[in-house]
Design a protein around this motif. Structure first.
Motif, PDB file in Angstrom:
ATOM      1  N   VAL A 152       0.848  -1.198   0.000  1.00  0.00           N
ATOM      2  CA  VAL A 152       0.000   0.000   0.000  1.00  0.00           C
ATOM      3  C   VAL A 152       0.880   1.244   0.000  1.00  0.00           C
ATOM      4  CG1 VAL A 152      -1.673   1.338   1.325  1.00  0.00           C
ATOM      5  CG2 VAL A 152      -1.942  -1.142   1.109  1.00  0.00           C
ATOM      6  N   GLU A 153       1.865   1.247   0.859  1.00  0.00           N
ATOM      7  CA  GLU A 153       2.735   2.427   0.932  1.00  0.00           C
ATOM      8  C   GLU A 153       3.469   2.650  -0.391  1.00  0.00           C
ATOM      9  OE1 GLU A 153       5.298   2.860   4.320  1.00  0.00           O
ATOM     10  OE2 GLU A 153       6.641   4.223   3.239  1.00  0.00           O
ATOM     11  N   ARG A 154       3.980   1.563  -0.951  1.00  0.00           N
ATOM     12  CA  ARG A 154       4.734   1.715  -2.190  1.00  0.00           C
ATOM     13  C   ARG A 154       3.845   2.238  -3.324  1.00  0.00           C
ATOM     14  NH1 ARG A 154       6.912  -3.058  -5.594  1.00  0.00           N
ATOM     15  NH2 ARG A 154       4.698  -2.824  -6.014  1.00  0.00           N
ATOM     16  N   ALA A 155       2.644   1.666  -3.423  1.00  0.00           N
ATOM     17  CA  ALA A 155       1.734   2.107  -4.488  1.00  0.00           C
ATOM     18  C   ALA A 155       1.349   3.567  -4.298  1.00  0.00           C
ATOM     19  CB  ALA A 155       0.493   1.230  -4.522  1.00  0.00           C
ATOM     20  N   LEU A 156       1.092   3.958  -3.063  1.00  0.00           N
ATOM     21  CA  LEU A 156       0.720   5.354  -2.802  1.00  0.00           C
ATOM     22  C   LEU A 156       1.901   6.295  -3.074  1.00  0.00           C
ATOM     23  CD1 LEU A 156      -1.476   4.930   0.402  1.00  0.00           C
ATOM     24  CD2 LEU A 156      -2.235   5.819  -1.822  1.00  0.00           C
ATOM     25  N   ARG A 157       3.101   5.827  -2.765  1.00  0.00           N
ATOM     26  CA  ARG A 157       4.281   6.646  -3.082  1.00  0.00           C
ATOM     27  C   ARG A 157       4.447   6.785  -4.594  1.00  0.00           C
ATOM     28  NH1 ARG A 157       7.667   8.130   0.919  1.00  0.00           N
ATOM     29  NH2 ARG A 157       7.597   6.959   2.879  1.00  0.00           N
ATOM     30  N   GLN A 158       4.304   5.653  -5.279  1.00  0.00           N
ATOM     31  CA  GLN A 158       4.437   5.686  -6.743  1.00  0.00           C
ATOM     32  C   GLN A 158       3.414   6.627  -7.366  1.00  0.00           C
ATOM     33  OE1 GLN A 158       4.164   1.412  -7.693  1.00  0.00           O
ATOM     34  NE2 GLN A 158       6.006   1.712  -8.929  1.00  0.00           N
TER      35      GLN A 158
END
Ligand SMILES: Nc1ncnc2c1ncn2[C@@H]1O[C@H](COP(=O)(O)OP(=O)(O)OP(=O)(O)O)[C@@H](O)[C@H]1O
Ligand SMILES: [Mg+2]
Lengths: 284, 221
Positions: A152-158
């Motif tokens: 979730v964090e990675r997708a939101l960062r991306q």
């Protein structure tokens, strides 16, 4: 697909944005086209919507599709992940190839196709759930059990949204602004690690600042993904796309690809007079 | 779908450019005329008129920038405005060269011409012909014509070589003429530069028509 019930169809449509599994790597994308159509013809019942479209979508690049309303842009982009299957009366001939395979071929699971080719729509359409759940949903229903939080964090960062929402992940997605919602939808599509992202007028509901943010994001994402964007905004295509495809309606209103080339060429020195007329606003 | 207002503005900057070209043409013609006739008054007028040329260039430039800012021109429209923007700069500089010639006339004052006189008129004539031709090529979107005009620059270069050689001979044979010959050398140089700038205009015409930027005539100078 065509003969399957509406309910199934709707759930498929829902899946298209959300389903998929974590894992799978994108750095082994082959050179050359990731996806392409060959002599693609599409009908809705008796009406021919697309004629003889052959278009190659290169990896790690942004491909824009432009053209007047009704020329078949959405129809074409939906062919790349079999979203048209859900439409009654839809019929096609020709091939749509993804990673060397005909995605309309026998034994191909459209759900799997949509897991690998994600889509973002014109209007941001988050689920009425928390920000976190919107992104976690796809990986979760695909049985992902690892560190969901990390995904979730990675997708939101991306999706360039993390900093704005990281302290409010449990808040309803519907409390976000339109631009934030659209980035959330992009994060949702990214969470399932697709290989291609299809965007059908993703910025038409956004203000200029949010639009530019999405465009920056697209450039960022193009390092890892192939992106196909349909847009009515000529300047947007000129700003973000590496190559641009121009579609027009023929006499019988069937959509045809009339020019496809590097964006710079298409917008400074198009080969076709019809392209020139269209992009300089002297069309029709 | 039409873009009436835009089409109008687009036509206007091109008309401005053509008008600027004709102002410059007049300036060049007069500069040579003033020199030949040692016409101080006409020389002053050329220098005054150069201000109008400069003003016209900046006005046109502003209109072009406004079109970029407000209309987001693309394709042929984009190339037209880019071509105009470049051409007006070259035209304005050509006006400066004419002004340079006029200043030489002021410096020479009423001094007698060098005997036998150096005839710079043919150089001026070709340069002006090239200028007029390049503007026609622009108006007609004729890349072939633009390329052909560029080749004429070689004639101007050859005349410049000839004039330069003659001037040096004068200076060597009669040191009295050194000042005057140097001044005439400047005139010849200005004319040579004018023809050179016409080749820049021709390059822009080719760009306008064909969409590619190519260097057409690499001048000797
Ligand atoms: N579900 C459908 N059933 C029947 N005809 C359809 C359907 N969807 C699209 N069409 C027709 O197919 C043609 C192409 O439509 P499509 O939506 O692909 O165009 P578009 O280029 O995306 O237009 P716009 O820019 O307005 O979004 C149109 O004539 C449209 O009426
Ligand atoms: Mg559409």
């Amino acid at each position: 697909m065509v003969q399957e019930g509406l309910q199934r169809a709707l759930s498929q449509s829902f899946m298209a944005q959300t389903s998929g599994q974590a894992g799978g790597t994108t750095d082994d994308l082959p050179r050359g086209p990731v996806a392409e159509t060959r002599d693609l013809n599409v009908w809705y019942d008796d009406f021919q919507a697309l004629r003889d479209i052959s278009l190659q979508v290169p990896g790690h690049r942004i491909t824009a599709i432009i053209g007047p309303s009704g020329c078949g842009k959405s129809t074409l982009i939906r062919c790349f992940n079999r979203m048209n299957d859900l439409i009654a009366g839809f019929r096609s001939t020709g091939d749509v190839i993804f990673q060397g395979q005909d995605i309309y071929g026998k034994g191909i699971d459209p759900v799997e196709v949509r897991r690998r080719i994600g889509m973002v729509f014109q209007k941001p359409n988050p689920f009425p759930k928390s920000i976190y759940e919107n992104v976690a949903f796809g990986p979760r229903i695909n049985g992902y059990v690892g560190h969901l939080h990390e995904i979730v964090e990675r997708a939101l960062r991306q999706a360039a949204l993390w900093d704005e929402v990281k302290d409010n992940l449990r808040k309803s997605a519907l409390t976000l602004s339109g631009g934030q919602q659209q980035r959330l939808c992009i994060a949702r599509a990214l969470a399932i690690e697709p290989e291609v992202i299809l965007m059908d007028e993703p910025c038409s509901a956004l203000d200029p600042a949010a639009t530019l943010k999405i465009e920056d994001l697209m450039r960022e994402l193009a390092r890892e993904y192939a992106i196909v964007i349909v847009t009515h905004n000529m300047q947007q295509a000129a700003r973000v796309a590496d190559s641009t495809a121009v579609m027009m309606m023929a006499e019988d209103r069937a959509g045809e690809l009339i020019e496809y080339g590097p964006t710079k060429e298409v917008f400074t020195n198009p080969k076709e007079q019809r392209t020139e007329d269209y992009i300089t606003g002297r069309f029709g | 779908m039409t873009r009436t207002a835009f089409d109008h503005q687009l036509a206007e900057v091109q008309e401005d450019m053509v008008e600027l070209a004709s102002m410059v043409e007049t300036a060049i013609e007069r500069s040579v005329q003033a020199l030949e006739g040692r016409d101080i008054e006409l020389a002053h007028r050329i220098i005054d008129d150069d201000l109008k040329i400069n003003r016209k260039r900046y006005e046109t430039e502003e209109k072009c920038l406004e079109l970029f800012a407000t209309q987001q021109p693309l394709a042929g429209d984009l190339r037209t405005i880019v071509a105009v923007l470049h051409i007006i700069v070259d035209l304005e500089r050509m006006g400066d060269h004419a002004e340079g010639i006029a200043k030489v006339t002021l410096m020479l004052g009423h001094e007698p011409p060098i005997e036998p006189d150096i005839d710079l008129a043919p150089m001026a004539k070709i340069a002006i012909r090239m200028l007029v031709g390049s503007v026609d090529a622009f108006k007609d979107r004729d890349a072939g014509r633009a390329r052909a005009i560029c080749d004429e620059d070689d004639e101007v270069d050859a005349l410049y070589d000839k004039a330069y050689g003659e001037l040096v001979t004068h200076m060597v044979n009669d040191p009295e003429t050194i000042d005057r010959a140097t001044h005439l050398g400047w005139v010849a140089h200005n004319l040579e530069r004018i023809a050179d700038r016409v080749t820049n205009i021709c390059e822009r015409v080719v760009y306008l028509v064909e969409g590619k930027i190519e260097e057409l005539n690499v001048s000797k100078y």
